[in-house]
Design an enzyme around this catalytic site. Structure first.
Site, PDB file in Angstrom:
ATOM      1  N   GLY A  14      90.933  57.092  58.943  1.00 48.93           N
ATOM      2  CA  GLY A  14      89.904  58.111  59.177  1.00 48.93           C
ATOM      3  C   GLY A  14      88.568  57.731  58.559  1.00 48.93           C
ATOM      4  N   ASN A 113      91.234  63.787  45.172  1.00 43.80           N
ATOM      5  CA  ASN A 113      91.322  65.043  44.408  1.00 43.80           C
ATOM      6  C   ASN A 113      92.784  65.413  44.126  1.00 43.80           C
ATOM      7  OD1 ASN A 113      92.233  67.533  46.298  1.00 43.80           O
ATOM      8  ND2 ASN A 113      91.101  66.048  47.541  1.00 43.80           N
ATOM      9  N   TYR A 137     101.861  61.348  46.729  1.00 45.56           N
ATOM     10  CA  TYR A 137     100.572  60.768  47.114  1.00 45.56           C
ATOM     11  C   TYR A 137      99.585  60.837  45.946  1.00 45.56           C
ATOM     12  CZ  TYR A 137      95.934  60.649  49.273  1.00 45.56           C
ATOM     13  OH  TYR A 137      94.622  60.372  49.564  1.00 45.56           O
TER      14      TYR A 137
END
Ligand code: 15L
Length: 265
Positions: A14, A113, A137
């Protein structure tokens, strides 16, 4: 300033697709890599080298001859541990080992984040706040930051770890009014991360100049990053969406829905 050759991993992802265009001015040649096939084929001043980050020898060859690495490759969402282990944990080790072996002195690491995702949206953090990863993750990004810290202390390889908020064309929900990072601001931040001297290992939150922010970047002020965009112009559109329940992780936690992913068995 301009480098001779920059490696961009995750170039079919992305953000990779966007950066393929926007980081072009930072290097004579952009080496693009991904495990997925990449369209279009290499253009002028581009090299395309497919690579599985879990393959140590392939990553070593990939890194040879570059001056800096933008490490945006790996799994970008919450997935079972074994998938994260290969792409993100082994992958980031392979990147740093290759950097050491080939004398690459600067890495820009796409952290997230989600290394601090379990803090509440009512809390204020800076780069020194303890991490609270919100899944495998987030744990892998936390590990990547520690890997960066170790390779600086031990080998002098400098890294800027960008804890990217939500980098999309526009904020998609209420949470992203705080976490949104425009592509232009991301590109500016990468430029600062590449060309600021003596960054050691710097952690910076990747967000635009949004109205309601949770993160304080004063510990990264030496980068001179000054966001130009804001989520504010999108507020009315986002707030026209139905409001989530007050106990929805999407509005409780900084990591949003990632905090409710899994288990995977
Ligand atoms: C991330 O780390 C993901 O890669 C991205 O897809 C978004 O979900 C983003 O975080 C976010 O938290 O909005």
């Amino acid at each position: 300033p301009r480098l001779a050759r920059i490696l961009l991993t995750g170039a079919a992802g992305g953000l990779g697709k966007v950066l393929r265009e926007t980081v072009r001015p930072f290097a004579e040649v952009l080496r693009l890599s991904d495990i997925a096939s990449m369209a279009p084929a290499a253009g002028p001043h581009e090299e395309v080298i497919p690579c599985n980050l879990a393959d140590k020898a392939a990553v070593d060859a990939l890194v040879q001859g570059v001056d800096a690495i933008l490490h945006f490759g790996g799994v970008s969402v919450e997935r079972p541990f074994e998938e994260i282990l290969e792409a993100n944990i082994r992958g980031v080790f392979h990147i740093y080992e290759a950097a050491r072996r080939h004398g690459v002195k600067r890495v820009v690491f796409a952290s997230s984040n989600h290394v601090i995702g379990f803090y509440g949206q009512d809390q204020q953090l800076d780069a020194a706040s303890l991490r609270r990863p919100d899944g495998y993750y987030g744990l892998s990004k936390s590990y990547g930051e520690d890997m960066a810290s170790f390779y600086f202390d031990r080998y002098g390889i400098e890294t800027v770890s960008i804890r990217i908020g939500s980098s999309f064309p526009e904020p998609q929900n209420r949470r992203m009014l705080s976490t949104w990072l425009s592509y232009d601001d991301l590109t500016q931040l990468i430029g600062k991360a590449l060309f600021t001297a003596n960054v050691g290992h710097t952690v910076v939150y990747g967000m635009s100049a949004n109205r309601d922010i949770w993160w304080d970047n004063r510990l990264a002020c030496h980068l001179g990053y000054a966001a130009k965009d804001s989520s504010e112009p999108f507020r009315a559109k986002v707030e026209a969406q139905p409001a989530p329940a007050a106990d929805d992780p999407a509005v409780l936690y900084q990591g949003g829905a990632f905090c409710a992913a899994g288990p995977f068995d």
